[in-house]
Write an enzyme that holds these catalytic residues in place. Structure first.
Site, PDB file in Angstrom:
ATOM      1  N   LYS A 127       0.811  -1.220   0.000  1.00 26.15           N
ATOM      2  CA  LYS A 127       0.000   0.000   0.000  1.00 26.15           C
ATOM      3  C   LYS A 127       0.848   1.274   0.000  1.00 26.15           C
ATOM      4  O   LYS A 127       0.435   2.304  -0.529  1.00 26.15           O
ATOM      5  CB  LYS A 127      -0.959   0.009   1.189  1.00 26.15           C
ATOM      6  CG  LYS A 127      -2.003  -1.096   1.156  1.00 26.15           C
ATOM      7  CD  LYS A 127      -2.990  -0.905   0.012  1.00 26.15           C
ATOM      8  CE  LYS A 127      -4.123  -1.921   0.045  1.00 26.15           C
ATOM      9  NZ  LYS A 127      -5.009  -1.796  -1.137  1.00 26.15           N
TER      10      LYS A 127
ATOM     11  N   GLU B 126      -9.958   5.591   2.927  1.00 24.61           N
ATOM     12  CA  GLU B 126     -10.758   4.513   3.483  1.00 24.61           C
ATOM     13  C   GLU B 126      -9.793   3.388   3.842  1.00 24.61           C
ATOM     14  O   GLU B 126      -8.700   3.312   3.285  1.00 24.61           O
ATOM     15  CB  GLU B 126     -11.760   4.022   2.446  1.00 24.61           C
ATOM     16  CG  GLU B 126     -11.206   3.013   1.415  1.00 24.61           C
ATOM     17  CD  GLU B 126     -10.135   3.582   0.495  1.00 24.61           C
ATOM     18  OE1 GLU B 126     -10.057   4.811   0.370  1.00 24.61           O
ATOM     19  OE2 GLU B 126      -9.369   2.788  -0.093  1.00 24.61           O
TER      20      GLU B 126
ATOM     21  N   SER C   4       1.773  -9.761  -0.740  1.00 23.68           N
ATOM     22  CA  SER C   4       1.449  -8.333  -0.740  1.00 23.68           C
ATOM     23  C   SER C   4       1.554  -7.677   0.628  1.00 23.68           C
ATOM     24  O   SER C   4       1.719  -6.464   0.726  1.00 23.68           O
ATOM     25  CB  SER C   4       0.041  -8.131  -1.305  1.00 23.68           C
ATOM     26  OG  SER C   4      -0.901  -8.881  -0.568  1.00 23.68           O
TER      27      SER C   4
END
Lengths: 273, 400
Positions: free
Chosen positions: B90, B112, B379
């Site tokens: 991210k 969010e 990830s």
């Protein structure tokens, strides 16, 4: 700019023309279909007509209403809990038309319409006597298909402008719009506010000069004094959340219709006869 | 390189389905992003922060114990996004968007978050670049990911609980959009995945493409050839699109996206949009989503909060249509099995999201069926999930 075919012939245009003939700003109240239930919504529209509504907006409940504040979100949740769908809203509209209600604008998010199918929806809307369709999350760039289906069916696609709309968007919005242009008074979601945004009058006047349709102002307007102020520079005024909250607070009460009618009358009073 | 058309469409998917108030700001954002991505100064700055702050490039690790479990015919490489700063991919996107926000003169960013990883990554860059920050998180997810809530607050962000709807990622996105439409003049919305209205799906993809760009160079260096398959989990789909993108022009490389199969494919028990979904429009984009007959969005379920979302990124829908990528799903139990397996075999605790990709490899990758070399996108790391997994194990033990 000249009004295209079909833009001047509808019942919404006639309602605005009628109000203008009486030197009056059109009053457009909004209620959520099926809150507290569909039978009550039907009676409430009668109360709004008696209270002086020129056009009525019927909100189609949706699970993810990104443009709505808490009051309208709760109303949509209650309506969805009652099993209300776009189809039942169309049936409601058909019943209202038979009863001689003011012109009806369906206020919806795009997905329920998309799910039904654009063509089938346009046909059903026309059959149900829906006069206009306003889709919150469908800007003109994405509205070609819906416009192409509604236009031959004789149903107006209501256009939207906001304080963040660049001047070049007025023509883009008007190209597909019929009935009227809904001018969103402020950046934000639906819901009552105490003030009117600074600069609103200038923005609306500029849009009126550029547009070939009447301009109605909505978002955050719920008091007679606010309606009076809007009436001095717009062709119409939309009152939503204040009415939805009134319905929420008095749902089930014997005098709900009377309260709604009286509230509508209080909003209509500053508009003149 | 496939890019969307001028309207942000990937075939019939994508577009810009938002209230009029957001059309101007989205156009401004698109212009700022287009200018930035061809500005050597911006790219140099982005590269600088990715290298010296986010810890890039992340390693491409050859997981031989995992490969042995599959029979030893396939070499398995893990792209270690779990080693990036804040523990997931991210950060690649939030560094990019924060630099863009600063360039646009915005003083506040909002986000969010589902699992909390994107919220933490946004709070992190807000601290770094001295921007005010609010993060919207469903109340249910705040309960599931309490550790990440505390991390965001430590970083100076305000975490705002979302009580609407299912109280998960979808509702957090709606609330963030409501904030953005209200405060749009000074606020940039840092959307965390390849979702939403144009330019977000393309812009987030561009910021995440660094994953595949690195992995392609790394596998060529290690093996002298391209892999046979890429495997990544798909929630919104940013880590998968980030890995896939550099390989789109390599026809010999299969791409597999793994969705959350939850506890079964009945409505409300999963988040496998391609298995149970249909075409619709949600939160700005046209794509595959889980909806009922009336067009209302269905509740979803996944053991992993980051995959628990009703829609999939529009470019994935397009890649599926064209056959370039294939999409499948694994269950909660399979993901949990992979979570334990990777911990035991390799000493790596994966995020429950990433564990879905590992689970599919474990299920389908035996006996060399996937070829001789595969890359799995790891990830994120699983620290955030340890408490939830322990609690679940305790409940199962207690209930047995």
């Amino acid at each position: 700019m000249s009004a295209g075919p079909g833009k001047t012939g509808g019942r919404i245009a006639a309602a605005f023309a009628g109000a203008r003939g009486r030197k009056r700003c059109a009053l457009i109240p909004y209620v959520t279909a099926g809150d507290p239930d569909l039978a009550t919504t039907r009676r409430l529209v009668g109360a709004l007509r008696r209270g002086g509504a020129d056009v009525v907006e019927i909100g189609v409940p949706f699970s993810d209403p990104i443009a709505d504040g808490p009051v309208n979100q709760r109303a949509a949740d209650r309506a969805l809990g009652n099993g209300v769908t776009l189809r039942s809203c169309l049936e409601l509209a058909a019943g209202l038309r038979r009863e001689g209600a003011p012109p009806v604008v369906l206020f919806s998010y795009y997905n329920p319409i998309h799910r039904m199918g654009i063509g089938p929806f346009a046909q059903a809307a026309a059959r149900s006597g829906v006069d206009g369709v306003l889709v919150t999350d469908l800007p003109p760039e994405e509205a070609g298909e819906l416009h192409g289906a509604l236009s031959p069916a004789g149903v107006d696609l209501i256009g939207l402008l906001s304080p963040t709309s660049a001047p070049d968007r007025v023509a883009k919005v008007c190209a597909l719009a019929g009935g009227f242009i809904y001018f969103i008074s402020r950046t934000g979601v639906t819901g009552m506010r105490d003030d009117l945004p600074a600069g609103l009058e200038g923005q609306v006047r500029a849009a009126r000069r550029a547009a070939n349709l009447p301009i109605a102002v909505g978002f955050g307007i719920g008091r007679p004094d606010q309606v009076r102020a809007i009436a001095s520079f717009a062709d119409g005024v939309v009152v939503g959340s204040a009415l939805v909250r009134l319905v929420e607070e008095h749902a089930g009460a014997a005098d709900l219709e009377d309260r709604v009618e009286a509230f509508c009358r209080s909003l209509a009073a500053p508009l003149g006869s | 390189m496939k890019t969307p058309d001028e309207h942000g469409r990937f075939g019939p998917y994508g577009g810009r389905f938002v209230p009029e108030t957001l059309m101007g700001p989205l156009r401004d954002l698109e212009e700022a992003w287009k200018a930035a991505r061809s500005d050597p100064g911006f790219l140099k700055e982005l590269d600088h922060y990715l290298k010296t702050y986010a810890g890039r490039p992340t390693p491409l690790y050859r997981a031989d114990n995992l490969a042995a479990r599959l029979g030893g015919q396939t070499r398995v490489y893990l792209k270690r996004e779990d080693l990036a700063h804040t523990g997931a991919h991210k950060i690649n996107n939030t560094v990019g968007q924060a630099l863009l926000a600063r360039r646009m003169g915005k003083t506040r960013i909002i986000a969010e978050t589902g699992a909390g990883q994107h919220g933490v990554a946004t709070a992190t860059v807000a601290a770094l670049f001295r921007l005010r920050c609010a993060v919207y998180m469903g109340e249910e997810d705040m309960r599931r990911q309490a550790l990440n809530v505390y991390r965001m607050r430590l970083l100076g962000a305000e975490v705002r609980p979302v009580l609407a709807g299912s109280r998960t990622l979808k509702d957090a996105i709606s609330e963030a959009m409501r904030d953005w439409v209200t405060n749009v003049r000074e606020t940039h919305y840092v959307l965390g995945s390849v979702l939403g209205a144009h330019p977000y799906p393309a812009m987030v993809r561009d910021f995440q493409s660094v994953i595949g760009d690195e992995a392609r160079l790394q596998i060529l260096e290690a093996e002298g050839r391209l892999p046979d398959a890429l495997i990544a989990c798909v929630g919104g789909g940013s880590n998968s699109i980030g890995l896939f993108h550099a390989f789109l022009g390599d026809p010999g490389v299969r791409m597999i996206g793994v969705e959350a199969g939850g506890t079964g494919l009945e409505p409300g028990r999963h988040a496998a949009r391609f298995a149970g979904g249909s075409l619709g429009v949600l939160q700005g984009t046209r794509t595959f989503l889980l909806q009922d007959e009336a067009g209302n969005i269905l509740p979803t379920h996944s053991v992993s909060a980051g995959l628990d979302y009703a829609a999939v990124g529009p470019e994935h829908a397009h890649l599926r249509d064209t056959g370039r990528a294939t999409y499948t799903h694994v269950s909660d139990d399979e993901a949990l099995g992979a979570f334990h397996a990777l911990a035991e075999l390799e000493g790596i605790i994966p995020a429950l999201e990433s564990a879905h990709a590992v689970a599919w490899l474990l299920r389908e990758g035996e006996g060399g069926r996937l070829g001789s070399r595969v890359i799995v996108n790891l990830s994120g790391r699983g620290d955030k999930d340890v408490e939830q997994v322990a609690r679940r194990a305790g409940e199962e033990a207690g209930g047995a």
